[in-house]
Design a protein around this motif. Structure first.
Motif, PDB file in Angstrom:
ATOM      1  N   GLN A 276     -20.672 -22.761 -28.026  1.00 44.01           N
ATOM      2  CA  GLN A 276     -21.830 -22.634 -28.175  1.00 44.01           C
ATOM      3  C   GLN A 276     -22.156 -23.376 -26.813  1.00 44.01           C
ATOM      4  OE1 GLN A 276     -24.170 -23.345 -31.586  1.00 44.01           O
ATOM      5  NE2 GLN A 276     -22.285 -23.390 -32.699  1.00 44.01           N
ATOM      6  N   LEU A 277     -21.584 -24.105 -25.897  1.00 42.42           N
ATOM      7  CA  LEU A 277     -22.328 -25.217 -25.353  1.00 42.42           C
ATOM      8  C   LEU A 277     -21.015 -24.167 -23.886  1.00 42.42           C
ATOM      9  CD1 LEU A 277     -21.109 -28.910 -25.964  1.00 42.42           C
ATOM     10  CD2 LEU A 277     -23.501 -27.804 -25.979  1.00 42.42           C
ATOM     11  N   SER A 278     -20.548 -23.158 -23.340  1.00 43.16           N
ATOM     12  CA  SER A 278     -20.591 -22.621 -23.030  1.00 43.16           C
ATOM     13  C   SER A 278     -21.225 -22.097 -21.492  1.00 43.16           C
ATOM     14  CB  SER A 278     -19.237 -21.144 -23.224  1.00 43.16           C
ATOM     15  OG  SER A 278     -19.796 -20.477 -23.919  1.00 43.16           O
ATOM     16  N   GLY A 279     -20.621 -22.174 -20.436  1.00 40.59           N
ATOM     17  CA  GLY A 279     -21.638 -21.198 -19.564  1.00 40.59           C
ATOM     18  C   GLY A 279     -21.978 -19.629 -20.070  1.00 40.59           C
ATOM     19  N   GLU A 280     -21.036 -19.135 -20.489  1.00 38.11           N
ATOM     20  CA  GLU A 280     -21.160 -17.862 -21.217  1.00 38.11           C
ATOM     21  C   GLU A 280     -22.344 -17.863 -21.695  1.00 38.11           C
ATOM     22  OE1 GLU A 280     -16.833 -18.056 -19.527  1.00 38.11           O
ATOM     23  OE2 GLU A 280     -18.474 -19.435 -20.471  1.00 38.11           O
ATOM     24  N   THR A 281     -22.246 -18.312 -22.812  1.00 41.39           N
ATOM     25  CA  THR A 281     -23.238 -18.439 -23.690  1.00 41.39           C
ATOM     26  C   THR A 281     -24.485 -18.913 -22.925  1.00 41.39           C
ATOM     27  OG1 THR A 281     -21.821 -18.912 -25.122  1.00 41.39           O
ATOM     28  CG2 THR A 281     -23.768 -19.176 -26.328  1.00 41.39           C
ATOM     29  N   ILE A 282     -24.010 -19.443 -22.651  1.00 43.57           N
ATOM     30  CA  ILE A 282     -26.407 -20.109 -22.074  1.00 43.57           C
ATOM     31  C   ILE A 282     -26.814 -19.242 -21.006  1.00 43.57           C
ATOM     32  CG2 ILE A 282     -26.974 -21.689 -20.420  1.00 43.57           C
ATOM     33  CD1 ILE A 282     -25.000 -23.492 -21.223  1.00 43.57           C
ATOM     34  N   LYS A 283     -26.067 -18.092 -20.447  1.00 44.86           N
ATOM     35  CA  LYS A 283     -26.153 -17.398 -19.612  1.00 44.86           C
ATOM     36  C   LYS A 283     -27.055 -16.020 -19.770  1.00 44.86           C
ATOM     37  CE  LYS A 283     -25.178 -13.781 -16.262  1.00 44.86           C
ATOM     38  NZ  LYS A 283     -25.905 -14.290 -15.107  1.00 44.86           N
ATOM     39  N   PHE A 329     -23.523 -29.734 -30.908  1.00 46.33           N
ATOM     40  CA  PHE A 329     -23.155 -28.137 -29.829  1.00 46.33           C
ATOM     41  C   PHE A 329     -24.640 -27.644 -30.077  1.00 46.33           C
ATOM     42  CE2 PHE A 329     -18.466 -29.908 -32.098  1.00 46.33           C
ATOM     43  CZ  PHE A 329     -18.134 -29.863 -30.785  1.00 46.33           C
ATOM     44  N   ASP A 330     -25.845 -28.178 -29.880  1.00 48.68           N
ATOM     45  CA  ASP A 330     -27.076 -27.552 -30.207  1.00 48.68           C
ATOM     46  C   ASP A 330     -27.396 -27.498 -29.338  1.00 48.68           C
ATOM     47  OD1 ASP A 330     -29.757 -27.031 -29.822  1.00 48.68           O
ATOM     48  OD2 ASP A 330     -29.881 -27.359 -31.988  1.00 48.68           O
ATOM     49  N   ARG A 331     -27.660 -26.718 -28.548  1.00 47.91           N
ATOM     50  CA  ARG A 331     -28.089 -26.355 -26.853  1.00 47.91           C
ATOM     51  C   ARG A 331     -29.134 -26.908 -26.192  1.00 47.91           C
ATOM     52  NH1 ARG A 331     -25.387 -21.731 -27.867  1.00 47.91           N
ATOM     53  NH2 ARG A 331     -27.448 -20.633 -28.438  1.00 47.91           N
ATOM     54  N   GLU A 332     -29.833 -26.855 -27.069  1.00 49.38           N
ATOM     55  CA  GLU A 332     -31.384 -27.100 -26.740  1.00 49.38           C
ATOM     56  C   GLU A 332     -32.191 -28.647 -26.930  1.00 49.38           C
ATOM     57  OE1 GLU A 332     -34.311 -24.595 -26.440  1.00 49.38           O
ATOM     58  OE2 GLU A 332     -33.057 -23.159 -26.746  1.00 49.38           O
ATOM     59  N   GLN A 333     -30.849 -29.362 -28.186  1.00 49.33           N
ATOM     60  CA  GLN A 333     -30.830 -30.625 -28.595  1.00 49.33           C
ATOM     61  C   GLN A 333     -30.337 -30.968 -27.023  1.00 49.33           C
ATOM     62  OE1 GLN A 333     -31.818 -32.683 -32.086  1.00 49.33           O
ATOM     63  NE2 GLN A 333     -32.462 -32.923 -30.424  1.00 49.33           N
ATOM     64  N   VAL A 334     -29.378 -30.827 -26.280  1.00 51.10           N
ATOM     65  CA  VAL A 334     -28.872 -31.359 -25.549  1.00 51.10           C
ATOM     66  C   VAL A 334     -29.522 -30.960 -24.299  1.00 51.10           C
ATOM     67  CG1 VAL A 334     -26.754 -31.143 -23.248  1.00 51.10           C
ATOM     68  CG2 VAL A 334     -26.671 -30.880 -25.682  1.00 51.10           C
ATOM     69  N   SER A 335     -30.360 -30.130 -23.597  1.00 53.45           N
ATOM     70  CA  SER A 335     -31.504 -30.116 -22.897  1.00 53.45           C
ATOM     71  C   SER A 335     -31.946 -31.286 -23.116  1.00 53.45           C
ATOM     72  CB  SER A 335     -31.892 -28.160 -22.813  1.00 53.45           C
ATOM     73  OG  SER A 335     -32.743 -28.521 -22.164  1.00 53.45           O
ATOM     74  N   GLU A 336     -32.118 -31.761 -23.660  1.00 54.58           N
ATOM     75  CA  GLU A 336     -33.939 -32.297 -23.980  1.00 54.58           C
ATOM     76  C   GLU A 336     -33.357 -33.830 -24.082  1.00 54.58           C
ATOM     77  OE1 GLU A 336     -36.226 -34.593 -28.117  1.00 54.58           O
ATOM     78  OE2 GLU A 336     -34.734 -32.446 -28.550  1.00 54.58           O
ATOM     79  N   TRP A 337     -32.126 -34.015 -24.180  1.00 54.05           N
ATOM     80  CA  TRP A 337     -31.467 -35.329 -24.085  1.00 54.05           C
ATOM     81  C   TRP A 337     -31.817 -34.998 -22.296  1.00 54.05           C
ATOM     82  CZ3 TRP A 337     -27.484 -35.286 -28.534  1.00 54.05           C
ATOM     83  CH2 TRP A 337     -28.465 -34.833 -29.474  1.00 54.05           C
TER      84      TRP A 337
END
Length: 626
Positions: A276-283, A329-337
């Motif tokens: 869920q944190l991978s570059g492939e998923t984020i793209k 593993f929540d990308r939105e949370q990691v981005s917020e922090w």
């Protein structure tokens, strides 16, 4: 500032730098000695040498006698591939030893095209100020109205129409030991450089360049080498595909597969939600586009839509330390922090490591914060407390070494020499473990990124000790060359693996040579792109051997400076968790056999049994023993 109708030219380097004293609000123009240019190249190397010549051991990192050096490299302004970077050097308030940091953003370009090959900032202002650097010198402006503002707000109030600025946030003002410095949307991240500026009461440094054009001393050779460098970058899998498409989060999946992804404060190395944190998923999910340093050929920096806003994609280290390391593993949370740390001016690696220590300390009843692995509740509040140095944040902002020495839990404080460890668990890649233990600034993956040879390219056996000391020492030297040019370290993938000998030698043979005949393998490495870029820019002829020797000299100087601050062999170690506890997701595997590798490394380096460079080695490398 008025501009000449015809832009002036600098051939290679101006060899002039500014020495600024905040206490007297004065500055002097100084010359870079030709000998120092040859021996220490530029950027990191020159910054270290200039500081070495000026400060004595025992200087308070947050006192007026500490110096911050900001140094663009010789390639800055030439449009060499990936050369839009500069270096900063100072004594770290987090570790008490010297720290260096490489950064993108426009400050380096503006400084060099204003005619300066660097600046040294010393002293201490009585009130908040902002510095303005132009080709004419330095101006000192009041910054009371900027003090207390977050970084983007300060930039908005400054209403900068030209140039580029270094800016600290509240964390730097509050002397948080791992505060960073913003350069546009890049950061001088490690070791607390933001606190150094904060202690000097400097909110921002603006450079207004463009008065000079940088011309290589040998244009034809430079153009040919530049074209060769571009060719190598375009055909290397890491630089032309993985990082270009997926950013540095391309590291997530291979690290997880190899069992080196930090999970729950480095308790495990794998997690089934890591994808869920991978570059492939984020793209795919966040529709990323490029957002890079200039000029750049790798294009690893990305931006995307998170929490309904277009923001910078968290880099791998942030995803690892503020994500999987916390069991999140929540990308939105990691981005917020990540965005919060960016506004406050906090290093995300140290912040994530501190929060990870808090979670394990909470679990073991050592230190109460209410934070728990896998639960995002309370994390934003704690980050704000750290950045604003209030409530528990006043303690958390001192780092994991201080916390564990004060409250216990040293065995799970994931730091070396006071610097928190990045996102590669070394228990499944022993060479990276050695590199962490001996890195001059502390737990630094960029001193010698051996994980690439052990995991990404499979050229060294990850769980073996043989050949690791030789390659750590080699890559430390070469990395110092790269950081003194200065150019992006990602180019090392392309510039060392794409020349004909490496590219066309069958992988099994390469693997055999590197693992069993490391001295021969190292002698065959072709890194001549770096040497030719430096020579063609400066006009100074230098052999590959002398070039690499300069990198090793820089490493030895930095080590010597640290031993004068009290560093010994006892500090060349790893967290107890790494040495005496097997990795949770791989319980059958050993802990790191560090001692065996360390002894061999000391012999290669010419250190005494106490880890101090021997006098004959210092003489050999022309380093004055004081």
């Amino acid at each position: 500032m008025g501009k000449d109708t015809k832009m002036r030219e600098i051939v290679g380097t101006s060899n002039q730098f500014l020495e600024i004293d905040l206490s007297t609000r004065s500055y002097h123009i100084q010359e870079i000695p030709a000998r120092d240019r040859h021996l220490y190249l530029g950027a990191k190397g020159l910054g270290l040498k200039l500081i070495f010549d000026r400060i004595s051991p025992g200087v308070d990192p947050l006192g007026p006698d500490n110096i911050l050096a900001v140094m663009p490299g010789v390639l800055m302004g030439t449009w060499a591939p990936c050369s839009g970077r500069f270096h900063a050097v100072s004594k770290s308030p987090l570790t008490g030893i010297f720290t260096t940091s490489s950064c993108g953003g426009g400050l380096g370009r503006e400084l060099k095209t204003a005619g300066w090959d660097g600046m040294l900032v010393r002293g201490q202002s009585e009130v908040p100020i902002r510095l303005e650097i132009t080709s004419k010198g330095v101006r000192f402006w009041p910054a009371d109205h900027l003090w207390g503002l977050e970084i983007s707000e300060a930039r908005k109030v400054m209403d900068q129409k030209a140039g580029s600025s270094l800016i600290i946030g509240p964390a730097g003002e509050n002397l948080v030991r791992f505060a960073n410095i913003s350069s546009d949307q890049r950061f001088l991240g490690r070791g607390g450089l933001g606190a150094v500026l904060g202690s000097k009461r400097v909110k921002a440094i603006t450079a207004l360049g463009g008065d000079y054009r940088i011309i290589p001393a040998r244009p034809k050779q430079f153009t040919q080498t530049r074209q060769r460098a571009q060719k190598y970058i375009r055909r290397n899998r890491m630089t032309a595909f993985l990082y270009t498409r997926f950013g540095t989060n391309a590291n997530v999946n291979p690290n997880n597969s190899a069992g080196i992804l930090p999970v729950d404060n480095f308790s495990r190395g794998r997690h089934d939600q890591a994808w869920q944190l991978s570059g492939e998923t984020i793209k795919v999910v966040h529709e990323t586009t490029h957002h890079t340093c200039k000029p750049c050929s790798v294009l690893c920096g990305h931006k995307g839509t998170f929490n309904h806003k277009i923001v910078s994609v968290p880099e791998y280290e942030t995803s690892a330390l503020l994500g999987s390391n916390l069991g999140i593993f929540d990308r939105e949370q990691v981005s917020e922090w990540n965005q919060l740390c960016s506004e406050l001016g906090l290093d995300t690696i140290s912040t994530g490591a501190v929060l990870g220590w808090c979670m394990e300390a909470e679990k073991k009843g050592i230190y109460r914060t209410g934070l728990r692995f896998g639960h995002p509740e309370g994390i934003r509040e704690k980050i704000e407390q750290i950045g604003c140095a209030r409530e528990q944040g006043t303690e958390l902002g001192r780092g994991t070494r201080w916390l564990s020495q004060t409250y216990g839990g040293q065995e799970f404080a994931i730091q070396v020499k006071g610097l928190e460890m990045p996102g590669y668990d070394p228990r499944n890649c022993f060479g990276q473990g050695l590199a962490y233990a001996v890195a001059n600034r502390g737990a630094c993956h960029l001193s010698a990124f051996l994980v690439a040879m052990e995991i990404y390219f499979g050229l060294l056996k990850p769980m073996a000790t043989r050949a690791k000391p030789q390659f750590v020492a080699f890559f430390e030297g070469l990395t110092n060359c790269v950081n003194s040019l200065q150019t992006c370290q990602f180019t090392m993938f392309a510039y060392t693996l794409e020349p004909a000998l490496s590219r066309y030698t069958p992988t099994p043979i390469l693997r055999f040579l590197m693992q069993n005949l490391p001295s021969l393998a190292i002698a065959l490495v072709d890194f001549s792109v770096y040497t030719r870029l430096w020579s063609s820019t400066t006009g100074i002829r230098i052999s590959n051997r002398s070039f690499l020797r300069a990198g090793q000299r820089i490493h030895l100087l930095e080590r010597y400076m640290n031993t004068r601050e009290g560093i010994t062999s006892q500090d060349d170690t790893l967290p107890d968790k790494m040495l005496h506890a097997s990795l949770g997701s791989n319980p059958d595997r050993r802990s790191i056999p560090l001692e065996k590798m360390l002894k061999r490394y000391y012999r290669i380096r010419g250190y005494s049994g106490q880890g101090t460079p021997k006098k004959r080695v210092l003489r050999k490398y022309q380093i004055p023993a004081l």
